[in-house]
Design an enzyme around this catalytic site. Structure first.
Site, PDB file in Angstrom:
ATOM      1  N   SER A 118       0.814  -1.221   0.000  1.00  0.00           N
ATOM      2  CA  SER A 118       0.000   0.000   0.000  1.00  0.00           C
ATOM      3  C   SER A 118       0.845   1.268   0.000  1.00  0.00           C
ATOM      4  O   SER A 118       0.347   2.336  -0.307  1.00  0.00           O
ATOM      5  CB  SER A 118      -0.911   0.007   1.230  1.00  0.00           C
ATOM      6  OG  SER A 118      -0.119   0.061   2.402  1.00  0.00           O
ATOM      7  N   GLY A 119       2.130   1.143   0.326  1.00  0.00           N
ATOM      8  CA  GLY A 119       2.989   2.325   0.431  1.00  0.00           C
ATOM      9  C   GLY A 119       3.627   2.687  -0.896  1.00  0.00           C
ATOM     10  O   GLY A 119       3.341   2.090  -1.941  1.00  0.00           O
ATOM     11  N   TYR A 120       4.505   3.673  -0.856  1.00  0.00           N
ATOM     12  CA  TYR A 120       5.136   4.164  -2.089  1.00  0.00           C
ATOM     13  C   TYR A 120       6.162   3.171  -2.630  1.00  0.00           C
ATOM     14  O   TYR A 120       6.257   2.957  -3.841  1.00  0.00           O
ATOM     15  CB  TYR A 120       5.760   5.532  -1.855  1.00  0.00           C
ATOM     16  CG  TYR A 120       4.756   6.626  -1.602  1.00  0.00           C
ATOM     17  CD1 TYR A 120       3.489   6.597  -2.182  1.00  0.00           C
ATOM     18  CD2 TYR A 120       5.072   7.704  -0.779  1.00  0.00           C
ATOM     19  CE1 TYR A 120       2.571   7.608  -1.962  1.00  0.00           C
ATOM     20  CE2 TYR A 120       4.152   8.728  -0.552  1.00  0.00           C
ATOM     21  CZ  TYR A 120       2.899   8.675  -1.140  1.00  0.00           C
ATOM     22  OH  TYR A 120       1.993   9.678  -0.917  1.00  0.00           O
ATOM     23  N   CYS A 149      17.788   4.566   1.146  1.00  0.00           N
ATOM     24  CA  CYS A 149      17.952   5.377  -0.075  1.00  0.00           C
ATOM     25  C   CYS A 149      19.144   6.316   0.009  1.00  0.00           C
ATOM     26  O   CYS A 149      19.951   6.408  -0.922  1.00  0.00           O
ATOM     27  CB  CYS A 149      16.666   6.155  -0.352  1.00  0.00           C
ATOM     28  SG  CYS A 149      16.068   7.164   1.009  1.00  0.00           S
ATOM     29  N   ASN A 162      14.761   7.960  -4.935  1.00  0.00           N
ATOM     30  CA  ASN A 162      14.718   7.189  -3.682  1.00  0.00           C
ATOM     31  C   ASN A 162      13.794   5.992  -3.747  1.00  0.00           C
ATOM     32  O   ASN A 162      13.983   5.015  -3.019  1.00  0.00           O
ATOM     33  CB  ASN A 162      14.316   8.081  -2.508  1.00  0.00           C
ATOM     34  CG  ASN A 162      13.000   8.787  -2.727  1.00  0.00           C
ATOM     35  OD1 ASN A 162      12.833   9.510  -3.712  1.00  0.00           O
ATOM     36  ND2 ASN A 162      12.044   8.560  -1.855  1.00  0.00           N
TER      37      ASN A 162
END
Lengths: 341, 341, 341, 341
Positions: free
Chosen positions: C10-12, C147, C308
């Protein structure tokens, strides 16, 4: 009313000077020069001045005597012009780089040309009231420091003055796009400049010479262009001396700036704005200064932020005017900045 | 491998063509022209191409015969040049405005000069496969529509084709800064362009003539420059005909674009991306199309978004190439876009 | 086709993994988990995936065995979950911070909690092919670095490996807002975050521990949140050893990265993109690395930039997959980035 | 000094009210309420107020009688609270939507709940001095219109008042992210909101009811969220009546706003700022109004721009205070806006 002229009024610093001077209760703007735009309305170039003035630009040759001449002309051209300007204005406040560096040899190294009039340099006082307010009360010739230099000097001065740091200083400066000026080239088009982190000066930048001059330390400066239009932020890294700790650092900042009208010490434990942030300073003459200390590694990070067209330029110039005339220092510079923005 | 040339490779559309063609599995870039940059490396101007090519720009005069010539030169100059270009490329795909409008009188009204070679106009096919794929399978001369025209035509076509709307059309177009090109002037400096909502064409814009031509309706177009670098979004307002309702509109879009590889129908009930948004389309060849209907006021708002350098330019051009050569239409155009960005 | 699962989709980072894996020619996405969104369509949260998939999120408990499990779950929660995940995926590629630091004591110092399963740590290989490609060809458990760590390690490694620098390292990292994740708090609202230069980690950041581990040096890291959505840029300052000069530095970078598919050495004499810039890397798996040397002050500034969510996360994870499976390392990672953007 | 209270001081409108009132020469801020933040310093939430005040938030229950209560509380909650507030403040200036619409049925349609206290509605005067300055000189209860409504009403009023337009009106409104408030949800995170053109109200928006009420016309409003933090711009499309032409339109605007301190007519022939642009209005109380006329198609496009937290909220509220107290209308509202920004 004091009669003032803005010499070089077509650029961003010139426009900011006009905004401040047109709103200043004790000043009358007698003339604004621009050879390129002579005859055109000032508010055609500076749309935020609509309704404030009907002034038009006049050619430099048409300039008549006035009480104070604010000079916002390019580096290396201003020094050629200065003898004439000194005849026009009883007082001259210069925002170029030409009279900032006391040593002509340093000037030549950083600006790439020999200084045209070295004898004039010592007749100018540094336009930074936080460091030399006393001299500015009588100075008729003032040279305002560069935007990144103002931020770094105000960030570092409490530490160097109190002997809390030792060795060389590194300054990581970030600057908005207005610093490139209204005549910047294609590399500053929105499509090229938007969202950048452009390291345009990786190891040395002109302003480091001013910081060295003010702090007496060797300075290595990196400069990065960032997304903001207005705004400078500097991160200055230094090594703590022997017994110095966070408490000493905090005391040094508090004491040094307790009575300064335009310096706020911002060093909070938490919150998104716990260290200085240019974002909330647009249009204000404030320089926020803060710090973080790591006693284990003997490191202090000094942070400062300001609006490069205000405290980093036009705002400091008007502050110097107020000091010289004995007026309240905040006169015409009261705007506190916006949040959110 | 098919040999292609990019005529006018120094601009943003030229750079995007190069990115797509250098990565295309069935194409070899034989030459890139720029008289101004002749001899300089292509990746010096288009830094995203570093590592993809060692090509240098060559002068237009040095151009040799190739299979396909992509032309990304300024309006009004391209028509002068076209006869020569037609000798160089077996096929020519033009991205200028010079061969988009079938009526020379309309061209003159919108471009301010008479057309230099009206006889050539009818020999060009409109480079929009969604409307005339059949003709493009054999067309050797293609003219790609303008970025805002592509968006508005794809937004409106299902409605006009199905006879669901009546009367004039209004188009409110928003466009990013890359549309002004790599040689845009001072008004497009970051400091001037950042964060703007610049209504640069309040009542008429060139692209409305292309939309009228494609839809057969009178079109009144407003164009606003917005913060984005890439991206076009259009809001098209029309009046529903007699019995037409939301169900009919939804069916028209679904059926019209069911099999289109680059058109997505985006008309959701909720969510921040429930209508087309350029933000998630950067680098993709997609045109998202959506709508909202208010049956009470008999109004339909058709919305479309795309990347002006891709589906609004270079991407459509490569799509036309794929159609003409009988290749899979998505070849070299698979990138879906990013989220977040 | 290889069957893969994305644990925490669900995240980036999860969304970026999905974009890459859905477009990867040798992979089939078998499942995407999110307990919060179980049953909802994946493209409802990741609108750029519309048309690419009809997948819905499934609860973690419903997860079945697969060839490779990509794990994009929060720090400190992942280590609790890992034993279960190791039963589900023949191979596990973890993007959390829980298996990056070899010393559990260092983990506890930087993450504030003791490690739940220290015995597992040494079974994970660092997911950075540029440093340990050999081991990754056989590693079934991979931990992808943070990152900012990826950027700093790739910037510094040629210098430390060749013995060109001495003493401590300072890293000034700038990072975009997507790093805060899709569930970031109110301080990351657009109105608060837009245009910031937020020094959120003035003297220490977690990722410095990874950089120390990889370089064997003491590292002091400052982290600033900047305007970008995607993108990390690091400025690493180090002191040159005895005889080392610019020529040695240049050679070290050229030789170290000559054959790397995703590292470009960018250190030009002029031009707006003469040093690494995140702006042109959005969506690409490239890490641009460059440097500037001041022999007089014995200083080298190493600069790196990346996306990132790509080379700083999902892209590196897929690169590790390609290495492990013996596939071409660039497979599914060919996108070169856009200019302008 | 007049004693004022800000009821609901934790939001963006509340913060802007505080900035203006703390700097106002004739006002003393007696209290700021926030139940959630009771006891915390005001400048912790509004960092631009550092150095201007040591005030802390107090709970609503602790509020004591004052001369004027400014109310910046959410819609639908304010009407419940109003009877109590009317006992606290001799005068009440409300910035919510609850007392803007004279017809309770219209309120219910647009706000989704029946009005809790319809009898109070007619006791409030519309807080827009440009339309009803006379009544505001004596009004003790004022309701400030919505930000997009203020812009559209000021853009359209000269046309409707002079009978220059006929038929329905369409309003295309663009608004910055601060309009969503300091407690906006995840869809307003920087990563989601940055650079958007989010059509969040494609065919109807609440503010259209206020515009209809003020102009007596049917209004169809589209609202799009744009990149700006502050700023509203509206494009209003109308049809010219019989003989009306550009000259009539220009005269109507000039005459209508000749003596207005906060409305500038901006309709120039050329230049990037030839029509109203929010960008140069941040922090100012100005509403720039302009127009473009196409006599051939009988169309007029009326454009207005303002700062949604100032003329679209807090600034108009303070302007109403000045009118009511018989003070100079510009008192405390002199800031002209910045260029560039």
């Amino acid at each position: 009313m004091l009669s003032v002229a803005v010499v070089g009024g077509s650029g961003y610093i010139g426009g900011e000077l006009l905004r401040l001077l047109l709103c200043h209760p004790k000043v009358r703007v007698a003339a604004v020069t621009s050879d390129r735009l002579a005859g055109r309305r000032v508010d055609g170039v500076h749309p935020n001045l609509r309704g404030l003035t009907d002034l038009c630009f006049s050619p430099l040759d048409a300039l008549e005597a006035c009480d104070v001449a604010f000079v916002a002309r390019p580096h290396t051209q201003t020094m050629e012009l200065m003898p004439r300007l000194l005849e026009i204005g009883k007082q001259v406040i210069d925002l170029s780089g030409d009279f900032r560096l006391r040593d002509p040899a340093v000037y030549e190294r950083y600006y790439g040309v020999p200084h045209a009039d070295p004898g004039l340099i010592p007749t100018f006082a540094m336009g930074l009231p936080e460091l030399n307010r006393e001299r500015l009360t009588t100075a008729d010739r003032v040279s305002v420091p560069g935007c990144m230099a103002v931020a770094a000097i105000l960030a570092l001065h409490p530490l160097t003055e109190a002997g809390l740091v030792t060795g060389d200083l590194t300054v990581d400066a970030r600057t908005g796009s207005s610093g490139a000026g209204a005549a910047a080239g294609e590399v500053n088009l929105h499509a090229e400049r938007s969202g950048v982190l452009r390291v345009f000066a990786p190891l040395h930048h002109r302003h480091e010479a001013e910081i060295s001059q003010a702090t007496g330390r060797d300075v290595r400066m990196t400069a990065t262009g960032v997304e903001a239009v207005r705004g400078v932020q500097v991160l200055c890294r230094a090594t703590l001396t022997g017994g110095a700790g966070e408490r000493d650092v905090r005391r040094a900042y508090r004491e040094r700036y307790r009575d300064e009208p335009f310096v706020r010490v911002v060093a909070h434990r938490r919150g998104p704005y716990r260290l200085p942030e240019h974002k909330i300073l647009s249009g204000s003459n404030l320089c926020d200064v803060g710090f973080a200390v790591d006693e284990e590694s003997r490191t202090v990070l000094a942070v400062a932020a300001l609006d490069n067209l205000m405290k980093g330029g036009a705002g400091s110039a008007v502050q110097c005017l107020n000091v010289r005339l004995g007026w309240p220092e905040r006169l015409g510079l009261e705007f506190p900045g916006l949040h959110p923005i």
